[in-house]
Enzyme design. Structure first.
Site, PDB file in Angstrom:
ATOM      1  N   GLY A 142      10.589  -2.991   5.540  1.00 14.19           N
ATOM      2  CA  GLY A 142       9.760  -4.283   5.508  1.00 14.19           C
ATOM      3  C   GLY A 142       9.553  -4.608   4.014  1.00 14.19           C
ATOM      4  N   HIS A 143       8.952  -3.548   3.233  1.00 17.59           N
ATOM      5  CA  HIS A 143       8.797  -3.895   2.111  1.00 17.59           C
ATOM      6  C   HIS A 143       9.941  -4.083   1.234  1.00 17.59           C
ATOM      7  CE1 HIS A 143       5.311  -0.604   3.263  1.00 17.59           C
ATOM      8  NE2 HIS A 143       4.769  -1.912   2.831  1.00 17.59           N
ATOM      9  N   SER A 175       4.346   1.097   7.953  1.00 23.82           N
ATOM     10  CA  SER A 175       3.745   2.515   7.528  1.00 23.82           C
ATOM     11  C   SER A 175       2.941   3.474   8.710  1.00 23.82           C
ATOM     12  CB  SER A 175       3.088   2.441   6.389  1.00 23.82           C
ATOM     13  OG  SER A 175       3.531   1.592   5.360  1.00 23.82           O
ATOM     14  N   MET A 181       0.819  -1.069   0.124  1.00 22.04           N
ATOM     15  CA  MET A 181       0.000  -0.134   0.009  1.00 22.04           C
ATOM     16  C   MET A 181       0.920   1.362   0.102  1.00 22.04           C
ATOM     17  SD  MET A 181      -3.373  -0.959   2.173  1.00 22.04           S
ATOM     18  CE  MET A 181      -2.949  -0.709   3.817  1.00 22.04           C
TER      19      MET A 181
HETATM   20  P1  AMP Z   1       1.347  -2.754   3.450  1.00 19.62           P
HETATM   21  O1  AMP Z   1       1.960  -1.945   2.375  1.00 19.62           O
HETATM   22  O2  AMP Z   1       1.454  -2.492   4.817  1.00 19.62           O
HETATM   23  O3  AMP Z   1       0.057  -3.307   2.928  1.00 19.62           O
HETATM   24  O4  AMP Z   1       2.193  -3.984   3.512  1.00 19.62           O
HETATM   25  C1  AMP Z   1       2.820  -4.812   2.399  1.00 19.62           C
HETATM   26  C2  AMP Z   1       3.509  -5.941   2.647  1.00 19.62           C
HETATM   27  O5  AMP Z   1       4.383  -5.721   3.423  1.00 19.62           O
HETATM   28  C3  AMP Z   1       2.534  -7.226   3.437  1.00 19.62           C
HETATM   29  O6  AMP Z   1       2.657  -8.463   2.755  1.00 19.62           O
HETATM   30  C4  AMP Z   1       3.077  -6.789   4.826  1.00 19.62           C
HETATM   31  O7  AMP Z   1       2.884  -7.958   5.344  1.00 19.62           O
HETATM   32  C5  AMP Z   1       4.644  -6.463   4.590  1.00 19.62           C
HETATM   33  N1  AMP Z   1       5.168  -6.090   5.621  1.00 19.62           N
HETATM   34  C6  AMP Z   1       4.628  -4.797   6.209  1.00 19.62           C
HETATM   35  N2  AMP Z   1       5.548  -4.326   7.268  1.00 19.62           N
HETATM   36  C7  AMP Z   1       6.451  -5.457   7.357  1.00 19.62           C
HETATM   37  C8  AMP Z   1       7.519  -5.845   8.369  1.00 19.62           C
HETATM   38  N3  AMP Z   1       7.641  -5.001   9.472  1.00 19.62           N
HETATM   39  N4  AMP Z   1       8.213  -7.045   7.876  1.00 19.62           N
HETATM   40  C9  AMP Z   1       7.990  -7.649   6.845  1.00 19.62           C
HETATM   41  N5  AMP Z   1       7.155  -7.493   6.089  1.00 19.62           N
HETATM   42  C10 AMP Z   1       6.080  -6.462   6.355  1.00 19.62           C
END
Ligand code: AMP
Length: 303
Positions: free
Chosen positions: A40-41, A191, A34
């Protein structure tokens, strides 16, 4: 000099580029996000690169997974910064950044309904959330086509649901889970951490502290679900504005253990709470994740 990659907004362009890559014999790797990209991303992107050689990252704040009182409007968005971050990586071939109207065409009415996996943990607290996630992920898989898709274990329930969707619907996608990336002091990067005021950022360490305390107890032989849960809950309750749940659950089915139960070799301990206005989640898989993930044995750790 950035090596980027194309940024495209239309699903048909993504499909054409991925089809062309596959026709050239390349393996497509896919990382749905997103945006508001963080370490993490980026770790997911690097992981995708290990499994594939044509990497697609989507950046789409999906409206259907936000409840009416959630943060869809204020969710952090900065596409230019995100593209710069991905450009620096040089690992990404295509960025897919669609408008809502391109993902939900006029008259769109198909939804992917999730079963029991969505009835635990965050499910009851966020009605419709996992249906929104399941729907957008299925759409994205349809757009990208056969690929290896990498998801973070930070959203443990989401990962379990995505695996189930791919299996149940015979989608031509291999799902890879990636360990949680944490800041050196243990806080899982997110985020939504951008919402935290400095004092709230300090309080938020209660989540990873609780997971670490329970993990240490598990490593010392504790198997009572209630004791493990209680250790985490005490740490979270000490810092949280409100606690949504602190739950020990089966790592596959996500069915919670009764406090009186003894857990087996593996279980997930999951937390959701609010620090100020900000809702945070975190988890550990007891019997699987190692304590180093929390900065254990790291001189920066603040436990
Ligand atoms: P989001 O942008 O929050 O929807 O996350 C996109 C992807 O990044 C999802 O698969 C999340 O699980 C992963 N993600 C977000 N934060 C982390 C983190 N701290 N460690 C590993 N993966 C993450």
């Amino acid at each position: 000099m950035p090596l980027i990659q194309r940024v495209v907004a239309m699903p048909a362009e993504v499909r054409a580029a991925c089809d062309a890559a596959r026709a050239r014999g390349l393996l497509v790797g896919f990382v749905p996000t997103m945006g508001a990209l963080h370490e993490g991303h980026l770790a997911l992107v690097r992981k995708a690169r290990q499994n594939a050689n044509f990497i697609v990252v989507s950046i789409f704040v999906n409206p259907t997974q936000f409840g009416p009182n959630e943060d869809f409007i204020k969710y952090p968005r900065n596409l230019d910064v995100d593209i710069d971050r991905l450009s620096d990586l040089a690992d990404v071939d295509l960025v897919f950044a669609p408008e809502v109207s391109s993902m939900y065409l006029a008259g769109d009415e198909t939804r992917v309904t999730v079963g029991a996996l969505a009835s635990h943990l965050c499910g009851p607290l966020r009605p419709g959330h996992f249906e929104g996630v399941a729907t957008v992920v299925t759409k994205l898989f349809g757009v990208v086509g056969p690929c290896t898709a990498v998801f973070g274990k930070k959203d443990y329930q989401q990962l379990a649901i995505v695996r189930r969707i791919a299996r149940d619907l015979f989608l031509p996608v291999t799902i890879v889970g990636h360990p949680i990336i944490r800041d050196p002091d243990g806080l899982a990067v997110s985020s939504r951490n951008a919402y935290l005021l400095p004092q709230e950022r300090v309080r938020a360490l209660g989540l990873s502290r609780g997971l670490l305390l329970a993990s240490r107890a598990f490593a010392s032989g504790e198997r009572n679900a209630g004791v493990l849960r209680g250790l985490a809950l005490a740490a979270v309750a000490a810092v949280a504005t409100s606690v949504d749940y602190v739950t020990v659950a089966d790592a596959e089915s996500l069915v919670p253990f009764d406090d009186a139960a003894a857990i087996g070799a593996r279980a997930v301990l999951a937390i959701a709470c609010r620090i100020g206005q900000t809702r945070l989640i975190d988890n550990v898989v007891l019997g699987e994740d190692d304590l180093h993930a929390f900065g254990e044995d790291d001189s920066h750790a603040q436990f």
